[in-house]
Design a protein around this motif. Structure first.
Motif, PDB file in Angstrom:
ATOM      1  N   LEU A 161       0.825  -1.207   0.000  1.00 51.91           N
ATOM      2  CA  LEU A 161       0.000   0.000   0.000  1.00 51.91           C
ATOM      3  C   LEU A 161       0.862   1.262   0.000  1.00 51.91           C
ATOM      4  O   LEU A 161       0.538   2.252  -0.675  1.00 51.91           O
ATOM      5  CB  LEU A 161      -0.934  -0.011   1.213  1.00 51.91           C
ATOM      6  N   LEU A 162       1.949   1.236   0.750  1.00 51.46           N
ATOM      7  CA  LEU A 162       2.819   2.408   0.824  1.00 51.46           C
ATOM      8  C   LEU A 162       3.486   2.666  -0.529  1.00 51.46           C
ATOM      9  O   LEU A 162       3.600   3.815  -0.967  1.00 51.46           O
ATOM     10  CB  LEU A 162       3.874   2.225   1.908  1.00 51.46           C
ATOM     11  N   ILE A 163       3.909   1.599  -1.204  1.00 56.97           N
ATOM     12  CA  ILE A 163       4.515   1.764  -2.534  1.00 56.97           C
ATOM     13  C   ILE A 163       3.501   2.390  -3.491  1.00 56.97           C
ATOM     14  O   ILE A 163       3.820   3.318  -4.246  1.00 56.97           O
ATOM     15  CB  ILE A 163       5.002   0.404  -3.072  1.00 56.97           C
ATOM     16  N   GLN A 164       2.269   1.888  -3.453  1.00 58.69           N
ATOM     17  CA  GLN A 164       1.222   2.426  -4.326  1.00 58.69           C
ATOM     18  C   GLN A 164       0.943   3.890  -3.996  1.00 58.69           C
ATOM     19  O   GLN A 164       0.711   4.720  -4.891  1.00 58.69           O
ATOM     20  CB  GLN A 164      -0.051   1.601  -4.184  1.00 58.69           C
ATOM     21  N   GLU A 213      10.652   8.015  -7.138  1.00 54.52           N
ATOM     22  CA  GLU A 213      11.935   7.529  -6.634  1.00 54.52           C
ATOM     23  C   GLU A 213      11.772   6.825  -5.290  1.00 54.52           C
ATOM     24  O   GLU A 213      12.393   5.798  -5.027  1.00 54.52           O
ATOM     25  CB  GLU A 213      12.924   8.694  -6.503  1.00 54.52           C
ATOM     26  N   LYS A 214      10.915   7.363  -4.427  1.00 51.45           N
ATOM     27  CA  LYS A 214      10.632   6.711  -3.145  1.00 51.45           C
ATOM     28  C   LYS A 214       9.960   5.359  -3.380  1.00 51.45           C
ATOM     29  O   LYS A 214      10.275   4.369  -2.702  1.00 51.45           O
ATOM     30  CB  LYS A 214       9.728   7.589  -2.285  1.00 51.45           C
ATOM     31  N   ALA A 215       9.028   5.313  -4.321  1.00 44.47           N
ATOM     32  CA  ALA A 215       8.330   4.062  -4.619  1.00 44.47           C
ATOM     33  C   ALA A 215       9.309   3.007  -5.113  1.00 44.47           C
ATOM     34  O   ALA A 215       9.268   1.843  -4.682  1.00 44.47           O
ATOM     35  CB  ALA A 215       7.243   4.302  -5.659  1.00 44.47           C
ATOM     36  N   ARG A 216      10.200   3.402  -6.006  1.00 45.67           N
ATOM     37  CA  ARG A 216      11.190   2.458  -6.532  1.00 45.67           C
ATOM     38  C   ARG A 216      12.133   1.969  -5.441  1.00 45.67           C
ATOM     39  O   ARG A 216      12.437   0.780  -5.339  1.00 45.67           O
ATOM     40  CB  ARG A 216      11.978   3.120  -7.653  1.00 45.67           C
ATOM     41  N   SER A 217      12.608   2.905  -4.634  1.00 44.28           N
ATOM     42  CA  SER A 217      13.550   2.543  -3.571  1.00 44.28           C
ATOM     43  C   SER A 217      12.905   1.603  -2.563  1.00 44.28           C
ATOM     44  O   SER A 217      13.488   0.586  -2.161  1.00 44.28           O
ATOM     45  CB  SER A 217      14.045   3.805  -2.867  1.00 44.28           C
ATOM     46  N   PHE A 218      11.658   1.931  -2.161  1.00 42.10           N
ATOM     47  CA  PHE A 218      10.959   1.116  -1.171  1.00 42.10           C
ATOM     48  C   PHE A 218      10.650  -0.263  -1.738  1.00 42.10           C
ATOM     49  O   PHE A 218      10.778  -1.280  -1.051  1.00 42.10           O
ATOM     50  CB  PHE A 218       9.672   1.825  -0.749  1.00 42.10           C
ATOM     51  N   SER A 219      10.245  -0.313  -3.008  1.00 47.12           N
ATOM     52  CA  SER A 219       9.943  -1.588  -3.656  1.00 47.12           C
ATOM     53  C   SER A 219      11.188  -2.460  -3.748  1.00 47.12           C
ATOM     54  O   SER A 219      11.148  -3.671  -3.480  1.00 47.12           O
ATOM     55  CB  SER A 219       9.365  -1.340  -5.044  1.00 47.12           C
TER      56      SER A 219
END
Length: 374
Positions: free
Chosen positions: A197-200, A209-215
């Motif tokens: 959910l956080l990535i989405q 960039e945050k989404a990619r890093s977290f994923s």
């Protein structure tokens, strides 16, 4: 702890307020000479004046005195690194006193207390007696209790809960570990979806960039979790050779596919070691040597490096930034000398008696003892 800087702080704060010594003295009801002596470190203010002076300057009493109740992340890392190195060479009793003194001086620095608990967990077995080992674990669990009772940082508290559960298990108290971890570990709980959910959410908010890093970080941690779980799986099913061989085949493929041998050689070494132990239980001597040879290669990666560090690669190219934010950064939690000692003890286990007289096994042990030379 940093030395108190009361005299310098009074001078600095007075200058920031554009006050003379006389004006400050008048507000506090003291003489100008008293203020001069404070600023020249010839004398100190009466303790009852400190809250009044702090309120006047708009700071806390701690800030006025220069008392630092907290250490920065970098200070904690340096502290851990120094203690870790000394644990491998100094008497355990001496080191325990040093750690205890540090904990007492920074009893409100909960991130430090957490890492001191980790330090104890990684080194308690060096104690001379069972009583001292047990006392060390109890002390670390007590620090976790303090964190859970007083700390407001959810992340630190979560880590303290897991650490305390591990300490309970080490102390032979599995029921307490189950009680602490079972509710949050239930895979059917919605909390298991929080990462996705956080990535989405990051993606929807335009923070790509945050989404990619977290994923990427989650993928990496999931892979490490798979390897760790597989080590336990082999132990649980060590009497079922067919199931274990299928597990070894699948996990070895995953290690190769994602190059985890290079990314996290310690985790890979643990897996190959457990595979060797399973084969030893079933008397598969050739397989034992093959698995231990893979174990040896990963240990040499750990011991051959100038520093034992975690890092990403061309696929996990956003991992280094996350690693740098970890409490210990890229630093390993144990010194190389201690790792070498653990390896020697692991290979001395009775499970490997079936290959004890094998020349290949003896050569492997010698190489590990001599840093790679036969």
């Amino acid at each position: 702890m940093s030395e108190l800087k009361l005299s310098r702080n009074i001078t600095r704060l007075r200058h920031e307020k554009k006050l003379t010594q006389g004006e400050l003295a008048e507000f506090l009801g003291v003489t100008k000479a008293s203020v001069s002596k404070w600023e020249n470190a010839q004398n100190t203010p009466d303790i009852l004046l400190l809250p009044q002076m702090a309120a006047f300057f708009g700071v806390t009493v701690d800030e006025l005195m220069g008392y630092e109740a907290q250490l920065s992340g970098e200070q904690i890392r340096r502290c851990y690194a120094g203690l870790m190195k000394d644990f491998a060479s100094r008497p355990f009793g001496e080191m325990r006193e040093r750690v205890r003194d540090l904990a007492h001086r920074y009893y409100a620095c909960y991130p430090l207390l957490l890492q001191l608990g980790v330090l104890y967990w990684n080194h308690f077995m060096l104690a001379d007696t069972e009583e001292e080992r047990s006392g060390t674990l109890e002390e670390a669990a007590g620090w976790c209790d303090r964190i859970l009772q007083n700390c407001k940082d959810v992340g630190v508290c979560s880590d303290a809960l897991v650490l305390r559960s591990g300490l309970y298990l080490q102390m032979g108290r599995p029921e307490e570990t189950i009680r602490a971890l079972e509710p949050s570990a239930d895979p059917s709980r919605l909390a298991g979806q929080n990462r996705t959910l956080l990535i989405q959410a990051y993606q929807m908010a335009g923070e790509l960039e945050k989404a990619r890093s977290f994923s990427q970080t989650n993928q990496y941690l999931s892979l490490l979790g798979l390897i760790g779980d597989s080590v336990q799986y082999l132990s649980l099913y060590e009497d079922d050779l067919e199931r274990c061989e299928e597990t070894i085949q699948r996990v070895t493929g995953t290690l190769d596919l994602f190059k985890l041998d290079q990314l996290h050689p310690n985790m890979a070494a643990q897996f190959y070691y457990q595979a060797a132990a399973v084969y030893a239980v079933h008397g598969k001597r050739k397989r034992v040597i093959e698995s231990l040879s893979l174990f040896e290669k990963r240990i040499h990666v750990l011991l051959g490096a100038e520093e034992i560090i975690l890092r990403g690669d061309s696929y996990f190219d956003l991992l280094d930034a996350w690693i740098d934010q970890l409490p210990l950064g890229s630093m390993a939690p144990r010194d190389k000398a201690f790792i070498r000692q653990n390896v020697q003890e692991a290979l001395a286990r009775p499970v490997f008696d079936c290959v004890r007289e094998d020349g290949a096994f003896q050569s492997l042990v010698r190489r590990l003892e001599n840093g790679g030379e036969s």
